[in-house]
Design an enzyme around this catalytic site. Sequence first.
Site, PDB file in Angstrom:
ATOM      1  N   ASN A   1       0.872  -1.174   0.000  1.00  0.00           N
ATOM      2  CA  ASN A   1       0.000   0.000   0.000  1.00  0.00           C
ATOM      3  C   ASN A   1       0.907   1.221   0.000  1.00  0.00           C
ATOM      4  OD1 ASN A   1      -1.769   2.061   0.551  1.00  0.00           O
ATOM      5  ND2 ASN A   1      -2.308   1.358   2.611  1.00  0.00           N
TER       6      ASN A   1
ATOM      7  N   GLU B   1      -5.420  -4.921  10.427  1.00  0.00           N
ATOM      8  CA  GLU B   1      -4.410  -3.890  10.636  1.00  0.00           C
ATOM      9  C   GLU B   1      -4.702  -3.135  11.933  1.00  0.00           C
ATOM     10  OE1 GLU B   1      -2.435  -2.788   6.678  1.00  0.00           O
ATOM     11  OE2 GLU B   1      -4.210  -1.533   6.843  1.00  0.00           O
TER      12      GLU B   1
ATOM     13  N   SER C   1       3.385  -2.065  10.355  1.00  0.00           N
ATOM     14  CA  SER C   1       4.835  -2.161  10.577  1.00  0.00           C
ATOM     15  C   SER C   1       5.408  -3.532  10.211  1.00  0.00           C
ATOM     16  CB  SER C   1       5.192  -1.790  12.022  1.00  0.00           C
ATOM     17  OG  SER C   1       4.781  -0.454  12.301  1.00  0.00           O
TER      18      SER C   1
ATOM     19  N   GLY D   1       2.374   2.284  10.726  1.00  0.00           N
ATOM     20  CA  GLY D   1       3.316   3.390  10.576  1.00  0.00           C
ATOM     21  C   GLY D   1       4.032   3.779  11.860  1.00  0.00           C
TER      22      GLY D   1
HETATM   23  P1  PGA Z   1       2.786   0.292   7.649  1.00  0.00           P
HETATM   24  O1  PGA Z   1       1.330   0.499   7.006  1.00  0.00           O
HETATM   25  O2  PGA Z   1       3.323  -0.990   7.093  1.00  0.00           O
HETATM   26  O3  PGA Z   1       3.563   1.493   7.228  1.00  0.00           O
HETATM   27  O4  PGA Z   1       2.604   0.214   9.135  1.00  0.00           O
HETATM   28  C1  PGA Z   1       0.459  -0.577   6.782  1.00  0.00           C
HETATM   29  C2  PGA Z   1      -0.832  -0.082   6.196  1.00  0.00           C
HETATM   30  O5  PGA Z   1      -1.338   0.955   6.630  1.00  0.00           O
HETATM   31  O6  PGA Z   1      -1.397  -0.719   5.277  1.00  0.00           O
END
Ligand code: PGA
Length: 255
Positions: free
Chosen positions: A13, A171, A217, A177
Amino acid sequence: MSKTTRKPLVAGNWKMNKMVGESVDLAAALKPLVAGIDGADIVVCPVYTALYAVGEVLKGSNVELGAQNCYVKESGAYTGEISPQMLLDAGCQWTIIGHSERREYFGESDAFLNEKLTFALGAGLKVMFCIGETLEEREGGTMNEVLTRQVVEGLKGLQEGDFASVAIAYEPVWAIGTGVVATPEQAQEAHAFIRSLVQENFGEVVASALRIQYGGSAKPGNAGELISQPDVDGFLVGGAALKADSFADIVKAVV
Ligand code: PGA
């Protein structure tokens, strides 16, 4: 159907990142790194403006194209929106629906997301449908209630046959993030709970075939342990998908 018969699904994504040229470069760099891998379905989800160009780069490869969102009408006076039919026209096979950032920043409700999911499936897109609890919900003890609402309301009205084109991405919002990844035990517990919800609502056949991705993450260093859990069937990757080598390393950890 057991884990061994569910083909892992790893999707990047890219969120609101990268210009057209940068997106094309990333796709071009990724292609050779995952060439020949057929043990996982691999998807990248660039911004709308880069979809067509990235799709051209990915033609003939084992990497599929997805969008990050869509609307609930085919065409018309809906300024700023994009339809599933337009995404298919631009080369997409997939879309993400219900990402927590859409729920939080754009106020997308379970009912609206259910409408989107239904419309996108009807148009012929495959969907990664995102759910997950916030830290407050987890710590306040309402996590299972929240996941239940998101599954029951979000998937309402789907028929058994629809699920061939659906994956759920679990998620946890606190892991997105933040660099704070769910432990394998936390992920497994949530994934097993989600699968049990799907079983209660749609039956054993649907539940055991459904792919449930983990997101939040995810990185090359934690993907191996997470994917070893019996109900973790792949990843939806944000930050680590913005570099070809780290995304490819996650794909390799899965297969
Ligand atoms: P991240 O985002 O891997 O940066 O934590 C995952 C997502 O929001 O799909």
